[in-house]
Design an enzyme around this catalytic site. Structure first.
Site, PDB file in Angstrom:
ATOM      1  N   MET A  99      45.566  48.409 -14.349  1.00 23.07           N
ATOM      2  CA  MET A  99      46.331  47.493 -15.157  1.00 23.07           C
ATOM      3  C   MET A  99      47.694  48.468 -15.572  1.00 23.07           C
ATOM      4  O   MET A  99      48.385  48.537 -16.298  1.00 23.07           O
ATOM      5  CB  MET A  99      45.974  46.953 -16.321  1.00 23.07           C
ATOM      6  N   GLY A 100      47.942  49.905 -14.762  1.00 23.29           N
ATOM      7  CA  GLY A 100      49.095  50.598 -15.106  1.00 23.29           C
ATOM      8  C   GLY A 100      48.769  51.567 -16.157  1.00 23.29           C
ATOM      9  O   GLY A 100      47.842  51.658 -16.515  1.00 23.29           O
ATOM     10  N   LEU A 109      49.163  54.583 -15.807  1.00 20.73           N
ATOM     11  CA  LEU A 109      48.145  55.557 -15.119  1.00 20.73           C
ATOM     12  C   LEU A 109      47.962  56.836 -15.608  1.00 20.73           C
ATOM     13  O   LEU A 109      48.851  57.334 -16.326  1.00 20.73           O
ATOM     14  CB  LEU A 109      48.671  55.657 -13.665  1.00 20.73           C
ATOM     15  N   HIS A 110      46.864  57.288 -15.422  1.00 24.13           N
ATOM     16  CA  HIS A 110      46.237  58.770 -15.969  1.00 24.13           C
ATOM     17  C   HIS A 110      45.695  59.374 -14.896  1.00 24.13           C
ATOM     18  O   HIS A 110      45.295  58.911 -13.976  1.00 24.13           O
ATOM     19  CB  HIS A 110      45.803  58.566 -17.315  1.00 24.13           C
ATOM     20  N   GLU A 111      45.150  60.584 -15.328  1.00 22.51           N
ATOM     21  CA  GLU A 111      44.389  61.595 -14.332  1.00 22.51           C
ATOM     22  C   GLU A 111      43.095  60.733 -13.836  1.00 22.51           C
ATOM     23  O   GLU A 111      42.768  61.037 -12.884  1.00 22.51           O
ATOM     24  CB  GLU A 111      44.019  62.515 -15.225  1.00 22.51           C
ATOM     25  N   HIS A 115      42.737  57.587 -13.317  1.00 28.42           N
ATOM     26  CA  HIS A 115      43.028  56.583 -12.346  1.00 28.42           C
ATOM     27  C   HIS A 115      43.594  57.453 -10.925  1.00 28.42           C
ATOM     28  O   HIS A 115      43.072  57.231  -9.850  1.00 28.42           O
ATOM     29  CB  HIS A 115      44.347  55.950 -12.486  1.00 28.42           C
ATOM     30  N   LYS A 159      34.004  54.353 -16.827  1.00 23.54           N
ATOM     31  CA  LYS A 159      33.985  54.520 -17.979  1.00 23.54           C
ATOM     32  C   LYS A 159      33.957  52.852 -18.537  1.00 23.54           C
ATOM     33  O   LYS A 159      33.365  52.465 -19.614  1.00 23.54           O
ATOM     34  CB  LYS A 159      35.391  54.618 -18.558  1.00 23.54           C
ATOM     35  N   SER A 219      44.040  54.229 -20.959  1.00 28.98           N
ATOM     36  CA  SER A 219      45.471  53.856 -21.258  1.00 28.98           C
ATOM     37  C   SER A 219      45.727  53.603 -22.784  1.00 28.98           C
ATOM     38  O   SER A 219      46.602  53.939 -23.436  1.00 28.98           O
ATOM     39  CB  SER A 219      46.233  52.782 -20.597  1.00 28.98           C
ATOM     40  N   ARG A 220      44.577  53.174 -23.485  1.00 25.61           N
ATOM     41  CA  ARG A 220      44.919  52.888 -24.862  1.00 25.61           C
ATOM     42  C   ARG A 220      44.802  54.023 -25.610  1.00 25.61           C
ATOM     43  O   ARG A 220      45.064  53.759 -27.009  1.00 25.61           O
ATOM     44  CB  ARG A 220      43.560  51.883 -25.171  1.00 25.61           C
TER      45      ARG A 220
HETATM   46  O1  PAF Z   1      39.657  48.125 -15.434  1.00 26.22           O
HETATM   47  C1  PAF Z   1      40.879  47.540 -15.334  1.00 26.22           C
HETATM   48  O2  PAF Z   1      41.853  48.215 -15.436  1.00 26.22           O
HETATM   49  C2  PAF Z   1      41.026  46.166 -15.239  1.00 26.22           C
HETATM   50  O3  PAF Z   1      39.987  45.401 -15.843  1.00 26.22           O
HETATM   51  C3  PAF Z   1      40.795  45.636 -13.758  1.00 26.22           C
HETATM   52  C4  PAF Z   1      39.773  45.955 -12.986  1.00 26.22           C
HETATM   53  C5  PAF Z   1      42.176  46.281 -13.142  1.00 26.22           C
HETATM   54  C6  PAF Z   1      41.184  44.177 -13.793  1.00 26.22           C
HETATM   55  O4  PAF Z   1      42.407  43.600 -14.407  1.00 26.22           O
END
Ligand code: PAF
Length: 289
Positions: free
Chosen positions: A30-31, A33-35, A37, A156, A193-194
């Site tokens: 969902m963008g 992005l961090h390490e 990802h 996670k 991200s949160r």
């Molecule tokens: O884990 C996430 O970031 C989201 O739940 C996903 C898998 C991209 C689906 O929107």
């Protein structure tokens, strides 16, 4: 690195790769992005090799947020995401718009969803009843558009990974699913991200999630073969979380790591997951006991 916005264009590209025998590794995100990802992107690259294609989707999926949740304020920074993807050697970012991903939804003309009916019931599913329906629906749609050979998810979101794995098996998606380890900050907080929502004091208190996992692990380790009753450990975790003034326990559960069935007696090799509000931010974490 290519940026593709339209699902149709993405699917045509994916079909060409299929025809030419190129393997596709896919990291849905969902963008923001961090390490964590980035580590998934590296796993995808290793799986498909230097001649394969790595696709990252960046899409804040509205159907997995309840009306009371943080959809509109979910953090976004496409320029930075693009930079991180490029540095990680990603070939294509697929970043669709809502109107294209769920065409007709605003007008009431979108009516197909994918629902997993078992593994998604407890924990996250109990706290966020419509969440997994949104996740399975968007991931199924993304799979149909990107046509990956390998899809990489983070550990996670343990329950999410289990639900998607079940969907892949039940609906015969022709792909291999890989779940990569959780990346953590130096003090043990799981990358998310949160985490950016947290104020400095909340950020310190947020370590209560990993401290809970470590405490349970050490208590169960010391208890030996018989383990300890889940009910006692739940009380202990609630006590530990209560020592952080900004924190409020949403749930803590002990379960077997495959079927996600809750256990009454917690033994080494079991798994735990918890969700904690720190201020207004809801964080999740999990770990092997
Ligand atoms: O884990 C996430 O970031 C989201 O739940 C996903 C898998 C991209 C689906 O929107």
């Amino acid at each position: 690195m290519k940026i593709v916005r339209s699902p149709g264009a993405m699917q045509r590209l994916a079909m060409e790769w299929r025809r030419s025998g190129r393997r596709v590794g896919f990291v849905p995100t969902m963008g923001f992005l961090h390490e964590g990802h980035v580590s998934l992107m590296h796993v995808a690259r290793r799986r498909v090799g230097p001649n394969g294609i790595v696709v990252v989707s960046i899409y804040v999926n509205p159907t997995q947020f309840a009306p009371t949740e943080d959809l509109s304020r979910y953090p976004r920074d496409f320029a930075r995401d693009r930079e991180l993807c490029s540095e990680a050697g990603v070939d294509v970012i697929f970043a669709p718009l809502d109107g294209d991903m769920y065409a007709g939804r605003e007008q009431g003309l979108y009516s197909t969803y994918v629902v997993e009916e078992q593994l998604g019931q407890g924990m996250e599913g109990a706290s966020r009843p419509t969440h997994f329906r949104g996740v399975t629906t968007v991931v199924a749609k993304l799979f149909n558009v990107v046509l990956p050979d390998v899809a990489v998810f983070g550990a996670k979101d343990w329950q999410q990974a289990a639900v998607i794995r079940r969907m892949v098996k039940d609906l015969n998606f022709p792909l291999r699913m890989v779940v990569a380890p959780t990346r953590r900050e130096k003090d043990g907080l799981a990358m998310s991200s949160r985490n950016t929502y947290l104020g400095p004091d909340e950020r310190k208190q947020a370590t209560v999630l990993i401290r809970s996992i470590r405490q349970v692990r050490s208590r169960v380790g010391a208890a030996g073969k018989g383990g300890l009753p889940a009910v006692d450990l739940k009380r202990e975790v609630a006590g530990l979380v209560a020592t952080a003034p900004a924190a409020r326990l949403d749930y803590v559960e002990f379960f077997d790591p495959e079927a996600l069935r809750p256990v009454e007696q917690v033994r080494k090799g079991g798994h735990m997951a918890l969700a904690v509000f720190v201020g207004k931010t809801r964080l999740i974490d999990n770990g092997r006991i």
